[in-house]
Design a protein around this motif. Structure first.
Motif, PDB file in Angstrom:
ATOM      1  N   LEU A   1       6.026   7.245 -15.326  1.00  0.00           N
ATOM      2  CA  LEU A   1       6.946   6.183 -15.768  1.00  0.00           C
ATOM      3  C   LEU A   1       6.601   5.735 -17.185  1.00  0.00           C
ATOM      4  CD1 LEU A   1       8.109   3.141 -13.686  1.00  0.00           C
ATOM      5  CD2 LEU A   1       7.158   2.776 -15.957  1.00  0.00           C
ATOM      6  N   GLN A   2       5.302   5.555 -17.447  1.00  0.00           N
ATOM      7  CA  GLN A   2       4.888   5.025 -18.741  1.00  0.00           C
ATOM      8  C   GLN A   2       5.055   6.033 -19.871  1.00  0.00           C
ATOM      9  OE1 GLN A   2       1.117   3.713 -16.956  1.00  0.00           O
ATOM     10  NE2 GLN A   2       1.516   1.678 -17.745  1.00  0.00           N
ATOM     11  N   ARG A   3       5.130   7.334 -19.515  1.00  0.00           N
ATOM     12  CA  ARG A   3       5.379   8.315 -20.583  1.00  0.00           C
ATOM     13  C   ARG A   3       6.852   8.708 -20.646  1.00  0.00           C
ATOM     14  NH1 ARG A   3       2.595  13.898 -18.239  1.00  0.00           N
ATOM     15  NH2 ARG A   3       3.790  13.994 -16.308  1.00  0.00           N
ATOM     16  N   GLY A   4       7.697   8.016 -19.860  1.00  0.00           N
ATOM     17  CA  GLY A   4       9.136   8.218 -19.929  1.00  0.00           C
ATOM     18  C   GLY A   4       9.684   9.337 -19.079  1.00  0.00           C
TER      19      GLY A   4
ATOM     20  N   SER B   1       5.212 -13.874 -14.760  1.00  0.00           N
ATOM     21  CA  SER B   1       4.079 -13.822 -13.838  1.00  0.00           C
ATOM     22  C   SER B   1       4.221 -12.738 -12.778  1.00  0.00           C
ATOM     23  CB  SER B   1       3.924 -15.174 -13.135  1.00  0.00           C
ATOM     24  OG  SER B   1       5.084 -15.485 -12.367  1.00  0.00           O
ATOM     25  N   TYR B   2       5.422 -12.171 -12.622  1.00  0.00           N
ATOM     26  CA  TYR B   2       5.624 -11.174 -11.571  1.00  0.00           C
ATOM     27  C   TYR B   2       4.990  -9.852 -12.015  1.00  0.00           C
ATOM     28  CZ  TYR B   2       7.879  -8.955  -7.580  1.00  0.00           C
ATOM     29  OH  TYR B   2       8.110  -8.305  -6.393  1.00  0.00           O
ATOM     30  N   PRO B   3       4.245  -9.157 -11.112  1.00  0.00           N
ATOM     31  CA  PRO B   3       3.437  -7.994 -11.525  1.00  0.00           C
ATOM     32  C   PRO B   3       4.243  -6.708 -11.725  1.00  0.00           C
ATOM     33  CG  PRO B   3       3.167  -8.398  -9.169  1.00  0.00           C
ATOM     34  CD  PRO B   3       4.012  -9.524  -9.694  1.00  0.00           C
ATOM     35  N   VAL B   4       5.023  -6.663 -12.794  1.00  0.00           N
ATOM     36  CA  VAL B   4       5.781  -5.450 -13.142  1.00  0.00           C
ATOM     37  C   VAL B   4       5.647  -5.193 -14.642  1.00  0.00           C
ATOM     38  CG1 VAL B   4       7.444  -5.400 -11.237  1.00  0.00           C
ATOM     39  CG2 VAL B   4       7.879  -6.883 -13.203  1.00  0.00           C
ATOM     40  N   ASP B   5       4.449  -5.290 -15.166  1.00  0.00           N
ATOM     41  CA  ASP B   5       4.240  -5.136 -16.608  1.00  0.00           C
ATOM     42  C   ASP B   5       4.690  -3.767 -17.117  1.00  0.00           C
ATOM     43  OD1 ASP B   5       3.253  -7.675 -17.343  1.00  0.00           O
ATOM     44  OD2 ASP B   5       1.317  -7.181 -16.481  1.00  0.00           O
ATOM     45  N   SER B   6       4.488  -2.720 -16.301  1.00  0.00           N
ATOM     46  CA  SER B   6       4.897  -1.382 -16.738  1.00  0.00           C
ATOM     47  C   SER B   6       6.407  -1.318 -16.931  1.00  0.00           C
ATOM     48  CB  SER B   6       4.459  -0.341 -15.707  1.00  0.00           C
ATOM     49  OG  SER B   6       3.056  -0.322 -15.582  1.00  0.00           O
ATOM     50  N   LEU B   7       7.153  -1.969 -16.028  1.00  0.00           N
ATOM     51  CA  LEU B   7       8.611  -2.010 -16.170  1.00  0.00           C
ATOM     52  C   LEU B   7       9.008  -2.865 -17.362  1.00  0.00           C
ATOM     53  CD1 LEU B   7       9.637  -2.504 -12.414  1.00  0.00           C
ATOM     54  CD2 LEU B   7       9.685  -0.383 -13.748  1.00  0.00           C
ATOM     55  N   ARG B   8       8.311  -3.964 -17.539  1.00  0.00           N
ATOM     56  CA  ARG B   8       8.630  -4.868 -18.643  1.00  0.00           C
ATOM     57  C   ARG B   8       8.390  -4.156 -19.976  1.00  0.00           C
ATOM     58  NH1 ARG B   8       5.744  -8.529 -16.757  1.00  0.00           N
ATOM     59  NH2 ARG B   8       7.363  -9.566 -15.527  1.00  0.00           N
ATOM     60  N   GLU B   9       7.276  -3.451 -20.057  1.00  0.00           N
ATOM     61  CA  GLU B   9       6.943  -2.752 -21.294  1.00  0.00           C
ATOM     62  C   GLU B   9       7.939  -1.629 -21.574  1.00  0.00           C
ATOM     63  OE1 GLU B   9       3.114  -0.394 -23.278  1.00  0.00           O
ATOM     64  OE2 GLU B   9       2.960  -1.313 -21.291  1.00  0.00           O
TER      65      GLU B   9
ATOM     66  N   LYS C   1      11.036  -1.648 -20.810  1.00  0.00           N
ATOM     67  CA  LYS C   1      12.402  -2.208 -20.877  1.00  0.00           C
ATOM     68  C   LYS C   1      13.257  -1.692 -19.708  1.00  0.00           C
ATOM     69  CE  LYS C   1      12.206  -2.599 -25.935  1.00  0.00           C
ATOM     70  NZ  LYS C   1      11.407  -3.825 -25.828  1.00  0.00           N
ATOM     71  N   LEU C   2      12.663  -1.757 -18.506  1.00  0.00           N
ATOM     72  CA  LEU C   2      13.330  -1.249 -17.317  1.00  0.00           C
ATOM     73  C   LEU C   2      13.661  -2.359 -16.327  1.00  0.00           C
ATOM     74  CD1 LEU C   2      11.105   1.920 -16.738  1.00  0.00           C
ATOM     75  CD2 LEU C   2      13.471   1.888 -17.540  1.00  0.00           C
ATOM     76  N   LEU C   3      13.801  -3.580 -16.815  1.00  0.00           N
ATOM     77  CA  LEU C   3      14.077  -4.700 -15.924  1.00  0.00           C
ATOM     78  C   LEU C   3      15.554  -5.101 -15.931  1.00  0.00           C
ATOM     79  CD1 LEU C   3      10.924  -6.991 -16.308  1.00  0.00           C
ATOM     80  CD2 LEU C   3      11.633  -5.634 -14.329  1.00  0.00           C
TER      81      LEU C   3
END
Length: 525
Positions: free
Chosen positions: A440-443, A505-513, A515-517
């Motif tokens: 996910l983090q590498r797209g 505060s919700y634990p989805v930093d990978s999605l936030r980073e 731009k998948l929210l």
């Protein structure tokens, strides 16, 4: 006369006088125990019991189903089957043979356990009944601050000397068995001894017999529970002779896997052997807290570095799965326990691996601006792999720490290699999660989706997988799939909303980073 104990605050637990677990496996059988135990005088009419458990069936089928439930309870009780008593139109538990325990023992996060917390029976009559009983017990059950203290008994494996048809076969078998049982002791707090007299209580007896020919090497492994004499495992492993030396670690991994699974099975009926690997690496609050109570009971009597590490792991899981009301406090406890583990075991790979996991949880962009936690996670994981390259927790921690320092391709490759190991069968969801997150983090969303779906298949109660699945499916225009994931998540997290998911505060930093929210603005639930 020693009596059985029926515990109803928290999971339903029927315990024998020597600590053995006498629980029936079926949920309706445990539900019947809860109903009888909560009834006046531990006696209830058969019609009442049938109405609560089988209200959706006609009387004839309901009566037949109730007979089967009572039979299951008697089978689980074994030689104590007379504890379940019956009379004209009623069913009960003999108060002379059984003590009812309704004491609520605070969990590690200070919560009072729920009455019969492991029961989820899909019957409207039962649902109404248990809701009322839980409300009553929450107000009236006596509360104590902790679980009972440790006794003299603890999990023990008796490793009989490996036997062989010739000296060479015996030496090879001894090498495999020694590594396998040493690995078990690295993953779980068990004592490995060579003489049955060294075991203070129940034990698993591990025996092996090896033979070899020009082409094949055969190893027969048998695991027996004592004192019952029950054969828990017996299997013949066969490998080609040309592979034995090169693949010794893989063979040991297969034997280790067998022993861990037997321990999980033994935990269902013997309280002394109640260290359950599947509980420790689960994602359900009751199972995690039960594992923590068991580990606390073991204390520092066996390999304290492993005990402390596993208790730190449990708190990390409670935090990331949103199963604690005090995530920062729970994570601080995890950090403290993992530091103690490193002090107790400066050469223990598991201790450093879990310390790396704890630091990885803290290594999020909005709190780790100077990358201190990310670097420390990598340092601890590297140390763990250096101490023991075969330790599965070390390899898993190393993969995650690589993601934290943004080496995503290498992280995915490490996790993929770990997934090919026999050890991955102990907790496959975690390996798929690492590959999914790195992808996910590498797209690489297609690969991420495939592995996150595998996580959900292996562990339907894993919340992070559902969070990522819902967002990825929505991003890839699969609105029906995204909605399905959200609905499953809502069942596991009753307070879940899309607004909550969008909050910092919700634990989805990978999605936030990444731009998948966008799903948080979808209105799908």
């Amino acid at each position: 006369m020693p009596r059985l104990t029926l515990r109803l605050m928290g999971p339903v637990e029927m315990v024998g006088p020597d600590g053995e677990n006498l629980n029936p496996r079926g949920m309706k059988a445990r539900g019947a125990l809860a109903i009888i135990g909560a009834s006046h005088g531990m006696r209830v009419t058969r019609s009442r019991l049938q109405d609560l458990l089988f209200s959706d069936r006609d009387p004839e089928h309901g009566n037949a189903s109730l007979r089967q439930v009572l039979r299951e309870i008697r089978l689980a009780l074994g030689k104590y089957r007379d504890t379940l008593t019956t009379g004209p139109g009623w069913v009960g538990l003999d108060g002379d043979m059984l003590a009812l325990d309704l004491t609520a023992r605070l969990s590690l996060d200070g919560q009072v356990p729920e009455f019969a917390s492991d029961l989820d029976i899909d019957d409207p009559e039962f649902e109404d009944w248990i809701r009322d009983v839980r409300q009553h017990m929450a107000a009236h059950a006596p509360v104590v601050s902790s679980a009972p203290g440790p006794d003299d008994r603890f999990p023990t494996i008796v490793a009989r000397p490996a036997a062989g048809v010739d000296e060479g076969a015996a030496v090879m078998a001894e090498m495999i068995m020694s590594e396998a049982l040493g690995r078990v002791a690295d993953l779980l707090p068990v004592e490995v001894v060579t003489d049955r007299s060294q075991a203070a209580g129940s034990a698993l007896i591990v025996e092996s017999l090896a033979s070899r020919s020009d082409d094949d090497f055969d190893l027969v492994v048998k695991i027996t529970h004592q004192p019952s004499g029950r054969i828990m495992f017996s299997r013949r492993f066969q490998w080609q002779m040309r592979d034995v030396t090169a693949k010794m670690h893989e063979f040991a991994a297969n034997v280790c896997l067998a022993v861990v699974r037997v321990m999980d099975a033994a935990a269902t009926y013997d309280a002394v052997l109640s260290i359950s690997f599947s509980d420790i690496f689960s994602f359900t609050k009751d199972r995690l807290l039960r594992a923590d109570r068991t580990l606390a009971n073991v204390g520092e009597r066996i390999n304290p570095a492993v005990v402390l590490s596993l208790r730190a792991w449990l708190r990390s899981t409670l935090t990331f799965e949103r199963l604690t009301d005090d995530p920062l406090g729970t994570l601080a406890e995890a950090a403290d326990l993992s530091a103690q583990a490193r002090d107790q075991g400066p050469l223990n790979a598991t201790a450093f691996a879990v310390s790396s996991f704890v630091e990885s949880y803290l290594a999020h962009p909005h709190v780790d601006i100077n990358k201190r936690h990310s670097e420390l996670a990598f340092e601890f994981a590297s140390r763990a792999v250096q101490l023991d390259p075969q330790n599965p927790m070390a390899r898993l921690a190393y993969s995650r720490s690589l993601s934290r320092i943004r080496r995503f391709d290498q992280a995915a490759a490490e996790a993929q290699a770990g997934l090919q190991s026999a050890y991955s069968n102990l907790n496959p969801a975690n390996w798929h999660m690492e590959i999914g997150l790195a992808s996910l983090q590498r797209g690489d969303y297609t690969n991420a989706l495939r592995h996150l779906e595998a996580v959900h298949q292996h562990a339907p109660d894993n919340r992070p997988a559902l969070r990522f699945l819902s967002a990825l499916r929505f991003h890839l225009n699969d609105q029906a799939g995204a909605q399905q994931a959200l609905q499953s998540l809502k069942k596991l997290e009753p307070d879940f909303t899309l607004e909550l998911m969008a909050s910092p505060s919700y634990p989805v930093d990978s999605l936030r980073e990444g731009k998948l929210l966008g799903i948080t603005r979808s209105g799908l639930i």
